[in-house]
Design a protein around this motif. Sequence first.
Motif, PDB file in Angstrom:
ATOM      1  N   THR A  10       0.826  -1.220   0.000  1.00 41.21           N
ATOM      2  CA  THR A  10       0.000   0.000   0.000  1.00 41.21           C
ATOM      3  C   THR A  10       0.859   1.268   0.000  1.00 41.21           C
ATOM      4  O   THR A  10       0.346   2.358   0.242  1.00 41.21           O
ATOM      5  N   SER A  11       2.163   1.124  -0.274  1.00 41.93           N
ATOM      6  CA  SER A  11       2.997   2.334  -0.337  1.00 41.93           C
ATOM      7  C   SER A  11       2.539   3.181  -1.527  1.00 41.93           C
ATOM      8  O   SER A  11       1.970   2.659  -2.498  1.00 41.93           O
ATOM      9  N   LEU A  12       2.819   4.482  -1.464  1.00 45.26           N
ATOM     10  CA  LEU A  12       2.415   5.369  -2.561  1.00 45.26           C
ATOM     11  C   LEU A  12       3.036   4.928  -3.868  1.00 45.26           C
ATOM     12  O   LEU A  12       2.400   4.929  -4.921  1.00 45.26           O
ATOM     13  N   ASN A  13       4.309   4.518  -3.798  1.00 46.80           N
ATOM     14  CA  ASN A  13       5.018   4.125  -5.011  1.00 46.80           C
ATOM     15  C   ASN A  13       4.356   2.908  -5.659  1.00 46.80           C
ATOM     16  O   ASN A  13       4.155   2.869  -6.878  1.00 46.80           O
ATOM     17  N   ALA A  14       3.970   1.924  -4.840  1.00 43.06           N
ATOM     18  CA  ALA A  14       3.330   0.718  -5.392  1.00 43.06           C
ATOM     19  C   ALA A  14       1.959   1.059  -5.974  1.00 43.06           C
ATOM     20  O   ALA A  14       1.586   0.566  -7.048  1.00 43.06           O
ATOM     21  N   ARG A  15       1.221   1.931  -5.296  1.00 43.59           N
ATOM     22  CA  ARG A  15      -0.106   2.316  -5.813  1.00 43.59           C
ATOM     23  C   ARG A  15       0.054   3.063  -7.134  1.00 43.59           C
ATOM     24  O   ARG A  15      -0.710   2.857  -8.081  1.00 43.59           O
ATOM     25  N   ALA A  16       1.081   3.935  -7.191  1.00 49.38           N
ATOM     26  CA  ALA A  16       1.323   4.681  -8.442  1.00 49.38           C
ATOM     27  C   ALA A  16       1.670   3.725  -9.576  1.00 49.38           C
ATOM     28  O   ALA A  16       1.193   3.883 -10.705  1.00 49.38           O
ATOM     29  N   HIS A  17       2.468   2.698  -9.289  1.00 49.15           N
ATOM     30  CA  HIS A  17       2.834   1.741 -10.343  1.00 49.15           C
ATOM     31  C   HIS A  17       1.624   0.947 -10.823  1.00 49.15           C
ATOM     32  O   HIS A  17       1.517   0.643 -12.013  1.00 49.15           O
ATOM     33  N   ARG A  18       0.696   0.636  -9.905  1.00 49.96           N
ATOM     34  CA  ARG A  18      -0.501  -0.107 -10.340  1.00 49.96           C
ATOM     35  C   ARG A  18      -1.348   0.774 -11.270  1.00 49.96           C
ATOM     36  O   ARG A  18      -1.875   0.305 -12.277  1.00 49.96           O
ATOM     37  N   VAL A  19      -1.453   2.075 -10.927  1.00 53.98           N
ATOM     38  CA  VAL A  19      -2.209   2.980 -11.809  1.00 53.98           C
ATOM     39  C   VAL A  19      -1.473   3.119 -13.147  1.00 53.98           C
ATOM     40  O   VAL A  19      -2.096   3.093 -14.224  1.00 53.98           O
ATOM     41  N   ALA A  20      -0.149   3.231 -13.085  1.00 57.97           N
ATOM     42  CA  ALA A  20       0.644   3.397 -14.322  1.00 57.97           C
ATOM     43  C   ALA A  20       0.430   2.203 -15.257  1.00 57.97           C
ATOM     44  O   ALA A  20       0.362   2.368 -16.481  1.00 57.97           O
ATOM     45  N   ALA A  21       0.305   1.014 -14.672  1.00 60.70           N
ATOM     46  CA  ALA A  21       0.105  -0.176 -15.520  1.00 60.70           C
ATOM     47  C   ALA A  21      -1.214  -0.052 -16.283  1.00 60.70           C
ATOM     48  O   ALA A  21      -1.289  -0.383 -17.473  1.00 60.70           O
ATOM     49  N   VAL A  22      -2.244   0.460 -15.610  1.00 60.17           N
ATOM     50  CA  VAL A  22      -3.538   0.645 -16.299  1.00 60.17           C
ATOM     51  C   VAL A  22      -3.397   1.734 -17.354  1.00 60.17           C
ATOM     52  O   VAL A  22      -3.796   1.566 -18.514  1.00 60.17           O
ATOM     53  N   SER A  23      -2.793   2.856 -16.987  1.00 56.77           N
ATOM     54  CA  SER A  23      -2.795   3.993 -17.915  1.00 56.77           C
ATOM     55  C   SER A  23      -1.893   3.727 -19.111  1.00 56.77           C
ATOM     56  O   SER A  23      -2.183   4.169 -20.220  1.00 56.77           O
ATOM     57  N   SER A  24      -0.848   2.933 -18.926  1.00 59.90           N
ATOM     58  CA  SER A  24       0.031   2.629 -20.056  1.00 59.90           C
ATOM     59  C   SER A  24      -0.698   1.790 -21.112  1.00 59.90           C
ATOM     60  O   SER A  24      -0.481   1.958 -22.309  1.00 59.90           O
ATOM     61  N   ARG A  25      -1.627   0.918 -20.667  1.00 59.55           N
ATOM     62  CA  ARG A  25      -2.371   0.085 -21.627  1.00 59.55           C
ATOM     63  C   ARG A  25      -3.244   0.932 -22.551  1.00 59.55           C
ATOM     64  O   ARG A  25      -3.541   0.540 -23.663  1.00 59.55           O
ATOM     65  N   HIS A  26      -3.691   2.099 -22.063  1.00 57.54           N
ATOM     66  CA  HIS A  26      -4.638   2.898 -22.850  1.00 57.54           C
ATOM     67  C   HIS A  26      -3.995   4.153 -23.453  1.00 57.54           C
ATOM     68  O   HIS A  26      -4.671   4.912 -24.149  1.00 57.54           O
ATOM     69  N   ALA A  27      -2.691   4.377 -23.183  1.00 52.92           N
ATOM     70  CA  ALA A  27      -2.063   5.660 -23.536  1.00 52.92           C
ATOM     71  C   ALA A  27      -2.137   5.963 -25.034  1.00 52.92           C
ATOM     72  O   ALA A  27      -2.473   7.085 -25.433  1.00 52.92           O
ATOM     73  N   ASP A  28      -1.843   4.970 -25.869  1.00 54.14           N
ATOM     74  CA  ASP A  28      -1.832   5.242 -27.311  1.00 54.14           C
ATOM     75  C   ASP A  28      -3.235   5.547 -27.831  1.00 54.14           C
ATOM     76  O   ASP A  28      -3.424   6.421 -28.674  1.00 54.14           O
ATOM     77  N   GLN A  29      -4.231   4.834 -27.276  1.00 54.40           N
ATOM     78  CA  GLN A  29      -5.602   5.061 -27.731  1.00 54.40           C
ATOM     79  C   GLN A  29      -6.100   6.445 -27.263  1.00 54.40           C
ATOM     80  O   GLN A  29      -6.725   7.181 -28.015  1.00 54.40           O
ATOM     81  N   VAL A  30      -5.768   6.795 -26.012  1.00 61.58           N
ATOM     82  CA  VAL A  30      -6.145   8.107 -25.468  1.00 61.58           C
ATOM     83  C   VAL A  30      -5.562   9.202 -26.361  1.00 61.58           C
ATOM     84  O   VAL A  30      -6.244  10.165 -26.743  1.00 61.58           O
ATOM     85  N   ASP A  31      -4.315   9.017 -26.759  1.00 60.41           N
ATOM     86  CA  ASP A  31      -3.627   9.992 -27.605  1.00 60.41           C
ATOM     87  C   ASP A  31      -4.268  10.053 -28.996  1.00 60.41           C
ATOM     88  O   ASP A  31      -4.595  11.134 -29.496  1.00 60.41           O
ATOM     89  N   ALA A  32      -4.490   8.887 -29.593  1.00 61.10           N
ATOM     90  CA  ALA A  32      -5.011   8.863 -30.964  1.00 61.10           C
ATOM     91  C   ALA A  32      -6.414   9.456 -31.027  1.00 61.10           C
ATOM     92  O   ALA A  32      -6.748  10.201 -31.948  1.00 61.10           O
ATOM     93  N   GLU A  33      -7.238   9.159 -30.006  1.00 62.58           N
ATOM     94  CA  GLU A  33      -8.627   9.626 -30.038  1.00 62.58           C
ATOM     95  C   GLU A  33      -8.809  10.973 -29.350  1.00 62.58           C
ATOM     96  O   GLU A  33      -9.898  11.545 -29.377  1.00 62.58           O
ATOM     97  N   GLY A  34      -7.750  11.473 -28.686  1.00 67.08           N
ATOM     98  CA  GLY A  34      -7.859  12.735 -27.942  1.00 67.08           C
ATOM     99  C   GLY A  34      -8.971  12.646 -26.913  1.00 67.08           C
ATOM    100  O   GLY A  34      -9.754  13.569 -26.736  1.00 67.08           O
ATOM    101  N   ARG A  35      -9.036  11.501 -26.210  1.00 63.83           N
ATOM    102  CA  ARG A  35     -10.143  11.316 -25.258  1.00 63.83           C
ATOM    103  C   ARG A  35      -9.641  11.341 -23.815  1.00 63.83           C
ATOM    104  O   ARG A  35      -8.444  11.133 -23.556  1.00 63.83           O
ATOM    105  N   PHE A  36     -10.572  11.590 -22.896  1.00 61.11           N
ATOM    106  CA  PHE A  36     -10.247  11.620 -21.461  1.00 61.11           C
ATOM    107  C   PHE A  36      -9.777  10.223 -21.030  1.00 61.11           C
ATOM    108  O   PHE A  36     -10.427   9.216 -21.366  1.00 61.11           O
TER     109      PHE A  36
END
Length: 393
Positions: A10-36
Amino acid sequence: MNAPLKSIDTSLNARAHRVAAVSSRHADQVDAEGRFPREAIEAMKAERLLAIQIPTAFGGEGASLSEIADVCSVLGQACASSAMIFAMHQIKVSSLVSHGADASWHQAFMRRIAAEQLLLASATTEAGIGGNLRNSICAIESDGEICRLEKDASVISYGKEADAILVTSRAHKDAAPSDQVMTVFLRNQYSLEQTHVWDTMGMRGTCSDGFLFKAEAPAAQILPHPFAEIAAQSMLAASHLLWSAVWYGIAVDAFARAQAFVRAAARKSPGAPPPSALHLAEVSNQLQMVRSNVVAGLNSYEDALVHPDRLSSMGFAVAMNNVKIASSEMILTIINRTMLICGILGYKNGTPYSLGRHLRDAHSAQLMISNDRILANTSNMLLIHKQDTNLLG
Ligand SMILES: Cc1cc2nc3c(=O)[nH]c(=O)nc-3n(C[C@H](O)[C@H](O)[C@H](O)COP(=O)(O)OP(=O)(O)OC[C@H]3O[C@@H](n4cnc5c(N)ncnc54)[C@H](O)[C@@H]3O)c2cc1C
């Protein structure tokens, strides 16, 4: 026999890495579609990252700016738009924590942010003023207990998605442009009429459309300190440091891709290091300089918090401006160089070495409060302020 349950880090760093794993999966699509980047923001809420800065007394975790910057840099390595949304939200929270803790409405609002993981946006930029944060054309009208505001806000990142927007304006209809206040408006207290579409080169997922903003709310929602104080004592430093942490994250990921490219090339020709290995060593050096710059800025901020005179000093303002200028310029040099290392595989989209998104996102850094404006501000201070040159503070 049952296997022992694995405890969740539950450290901040571990929580940040779990969020990063989710956001990295969608990063290219978010960029291509200019979506939230809704998956990333939902993950931040699930990890309860939106209220980490709020003091424990109001339901948060009392995280320091350095800890929040570390989260920004982890998120920046995955998806710069999501990381920038997180940074901009935290910059708004910093104004509440630093300048709203003695007001009962703002105390209750901090409790709500923590309990409901509310997302805060910012409307400082105004048509006719551009990035001159310390001037407003619009003025708040107070009529007894109620205040009203109309602002032609040319850029409000994730305006349609936010739960509240913190808006700057003149303090009253006869106030000078620099006599400003900042007010918290909740989603059900304003209307947004879209005036500009955010179809940009980079940072496409921040969805920073323009709006005609109209609001009415209890006057108690105006922060009880002048915006001049808020800007000088928390907002400018928090902005320059957290933005820089996000930009550092973008550069870290570009470096990681270039390093993977050089290693793959080295494996193909054992005994003969690829020529790009030297460039990688140069980039490693530049990356370290950006990191040192941001870390020194964070240390200087944490130090100024316990010596409040420093927080409003010219030396501190010059130092924070310099952090922003240096990091926003250096990351472009770094990512450009990583592109040279990866060659056409860096230039193409959809390869493990693609760098187009990084480069486009990084170009926003010099404009996010124009470096020209910041340099003009620093140059004015240097007419009277002696540059701090001591190596150790
Ligand atoms: C990804 C992203 C997200 C953003 N999100 C938000 C948000 O949520 N809310 C918000 O309010 N804003 C937001 N902004 C706006 C941002 O912070 C700047 O205020 C805005 O981009 C400045 O716009 P500008 O470049 O047109 O204006 P200006 O700062 O006016 O610059 C325009 C030109 O004028 C020159 N110039 C003007 N005045 C001076 C001067 N005094 N000295 C030197 N040069 C000068 C500049 O060099 C530049 O060439 C965002 C921007 C980005 C890139």
